[in-house]
Design an enzyme around this catalytic site. Structure first.
Site, PDB file in Angstrom:
ATOM      1  N   ILE A  21       0.806  -1.223   0.000  1.00 32.92           N
ATOM      2  CA  ILE A  21       0.000   0.000   0.000  1.00 32.92           C
ATOM      3  C   ILE A  21       0.840   1.275   0.000  1.00 32.92           C
ATOM      4  CG2 ILE A  21      -2.011  -1.054   1.102  1.00 32.92           C
ATOM      5  CD1 ILE A  21      -1.060   0.023   3.776  1.00 32.92           C
ATOM      6  N   LYS A  44       5.521  -2.451   7.882  1.00 28.12           N
ATOM      7  CA  LYS A  44       6.606  -1.898   7.078  1.00 28.12           C
ATOM      8  C   LYS A  44       7.764  -2.898   7.109  1.00 28.12           C
ATOM      9  CE  LYS A  44       7.784   2.484   7.295  1.00 28.12           C
ATOM     10  NZ  LYS A  44       8.374   3.777   7.763  1.00 28.12           N
ATOM     11  N   ASP A 133      11.026  15.313   9.785  1.00 28.32           N
ATOM     12  CA  ASP A 133      10.648  15.060   8.389  1.00 28.32           C
ATOM     13  C   ASP A 133       9.145  15.282   8.199  1.00 28.32           C
ATOM     14  OD1 ASP A 133      11.195  14.501   5.747  1.00 28.32           O
ATOM     15  OD2 ASP A 133      11.009  12.335   5.976  1.00 28.32           O
TER      16      ASP A 133
END
Length: 559
Positions: A21, A44, A133
């Protein structure tokens, strides 16, 4: 899940991977099924080579410190033949980047996202985690958010900086996404919470303006733009509220010292919610939209306060104290009948400030000073010295500019010492400190204006004489004392436990009274009037304010 996926071995003995995904943080992300708890999750898979494993470890450590609706939750982590696995909640939705490309967000949606992210980052910062980030690709907007705090979810803490952990990079190394990176981060310097503040402001700037002013056609060109001043948001969007533009511009300052705090940006976003468009909006309304919708209580209160101050100034202009340039009872130069009536002036000032908080306040202040200037220049000078402080030090906090007047108002009933408890409930540490000091400044200047002892009994005289007396006597030392008291109050009296609040509020009020008395003694002035009664009221207000703030926070979380 198709038959091929059923044949795959379960990762870590319990997570069966499905379709891919997405990707991010040096790994591919898969939808998966947790066979032990029978729930959908995201996994992940981080390759077992290069810097990726360390970044996966860091992401797991960062996530372990965090538990917030605005942050994607991490459930589990482990190693396997394919590398390192990071198991998190499966958020069904689209990234902010995708929504922006499709034009699916209204201005109000953007502010709702900003509020959720600001709260999530504040949670992370309090726990020693700097994201480093923040960018649209790392923000997921759920299709069905549970509440306003999860209107957007921050993900990918793979390059986060963790307090007390070994740094991921050496000084001089650059990690993150250049087009959203704070200048000091791009320079390879050690960063703190202000780098995340900059990145968040840039994300919101881009969502509102439709362009990232730092991103260029090539990485080299982008690098040259990083660290240069960003064009003002309202140069591209004149229709946005000025206070919102100012807050985002400030958060995008090149120098970290000039960015303010995350709370300041969040307050500006909340204030602007009812004022921006919601056409085509896709995100559910934020509770603050109801709490801050018209009639705006903050604007109404600010307007009433400005009106009261204007009425007092015009009343003094028509009937000066005995020490003023004109004698009491004598006709002032130009005739008192030429002055605007206090009631009319108060009504005009109240309406102006309610509609245009900063501009209206400045107009009302200038008019009051002008009304005093011709008959009694000393009074006008003292008023000018008082009113110039809030706009200079709290430029973006127009609704608070009249709050210091509460100090002399309380002084009229011998309770001036309670003012610090009121200033101590303002949002933002800098705002609290400035308001605490400004209350002292207004109090000391008001004593000669009204010709009465409000706290320290500053002797009346010409404006210049008053200033010399305040400086030489040491009475101005009271300003930093009240500034510190207002600054630390919400940190001490937090509203979590009534018993603790009572004890800490009593100690805080006693310390404030003791310090105030010590300043008066050093200045050779009489004992401050109403010191004990003011301290008692300050303690009561501190407890009540903390309990009320805690109740509002609970309502916010439940909304």
């Amino acid at each position: 899940m198709d038959a091929t996926e059923e044949l795959r071995p379960a990762v870590m003995g319990r997570y069966r991977l499905g379709r891919r995904i997405g990707s991010g943080g040096f790994g591919a992300v898969y939808e998966a099924h947790d066979e032990r708890l029978d729930r959908a999750v995201a996994v992940k898979v981080i390759p077992a080579h290069g810097p990726a494993p360390e970044r996966g470890r860091r992401e797991a450590l960062a996530a372990a410190r965090l538990h917030h609706p605005g942050i994607v939750a991490v459930y589990d982590a482990g190693d396997g033949p394919d590398g390192r696995y990071l198991v998190s909640e499966l958020v069904r939705g689209r990234t902010l980047d995708e929504l922006e490309r499709d034009g699916a967000l209204s201005d109000r949606d953007v502010l709702r996202v900003g509020l959720a992210l600001a709260e999530a980052l504040a949670h992370a910062h309090q726990r020693g985690v700097i994201h480093r980030d923040v960018k649209p690709q790392n923000v997921i907007v759920p299709d069905e958010a549970r509440d306003a705090r999860s209107a957007a979810k921050l993900t990918d803490f793979g390059i986060a900086h963790l307090t007390y952990d070994e740094p991921l990079t050496r000084t001089g190394d650059v990690v993150g996404t250049l087009a959203y990176m704070a200048p000091e981060q791009a320079a390879g310097e050690r960063v703190d919470e202000r780098a995340d503040l900059y990145s968040l402001a840039l994300v919101l700037y881009e969502a509102l303006a439709g362009v990232n002013p730092v991103r260029a056609a090539t990485p080299a060109a982008t690098a040259r733009l990083v660290g240069t001043p960003v064009p003002a948001l309202r140069s591209r969007r004149r229709d946005l509220p000025a206070e919102l533009g100012d807050a985002l511009d400030r958060a995008l300052a090149v120098d970290p010292e000039g960015r303010g705090e995350l709370d300041d940006l969040a307050d500006a976003l909340a204030d602007a919610l009812p004022e921006v468009g919601d056409e085509g909006g896709t995100i559910a309304p934020h509770p603050l939209e109801r709490r801050r919708s018209l009639p705006r209580l903050g604007r109404v209160a600010a307007g009433l306060a400005a009106g009261a101050l204007t009425a007092v100034a015009l009343t003094v202009a028509g009937d000066p104290p005995s020490w003023a340039d004109g004698a009491r009872g004598a006709d002032p130069p130009g005739g008192a009948e030429a002055l605007v009536s206090p009631l009319t002036g108060a009504l005009v000032a109240a309406v102006l400030v309610a509609l245009f908080p900063r501009a209206g306040w400045l107009v009302a202040a200038a008019a009051a000073i002008a009304a005093l200037a011709d008959p009694w220049p000393s009074a006008a000078a003292l008023v000018a010295l008082a009113v110039v402080v809030p706009p200079l030090l709290l430029r973006r906090r127009g609704l608070t500019w009249s709050l210091p007047a509460v100090a002399p108002a309380l002084g009229l009933i011998h309770l001036a010492g309670a003012y610090a408890a009121i200033a101590g409930r303002a949002p933002g540490a800098l705002t609290r400190a400035v308001l605490g000091a400004a209350g002292v400044w207004w109090l000391l200047l008001a004593e000669p204006l009204v010709g009465r002892e409000l706290l320290l009994g500053t002797p009346p005289g010409e404006a210049g004489e008053t200033l010399r007396e305040l400086v030489s006597s040491g009475a101005l030392l009271l300003a930093p004392v009240w500034a510190v008291a207002a600054l630390v109050l919400p940190w001490l009296v937090a509203g979590r436990s009534l018993a603790a609040d009572v004890v800490l509020a009593s100690a805080w009020a006693a310390a404030l009274a003791t310090a105030t008395g010590a300043v008066a003694e050093r200045a050779g002035l009489p004992e401050p009037r109403g010191l004990a009664a003011g301290a008692v009221l300050a303690g009561v207000l501190a407890v009540v304010g903390a309990r009320r703030a805690n109740t509002l926070d609970a309502e916010h979380e439940a909304a």
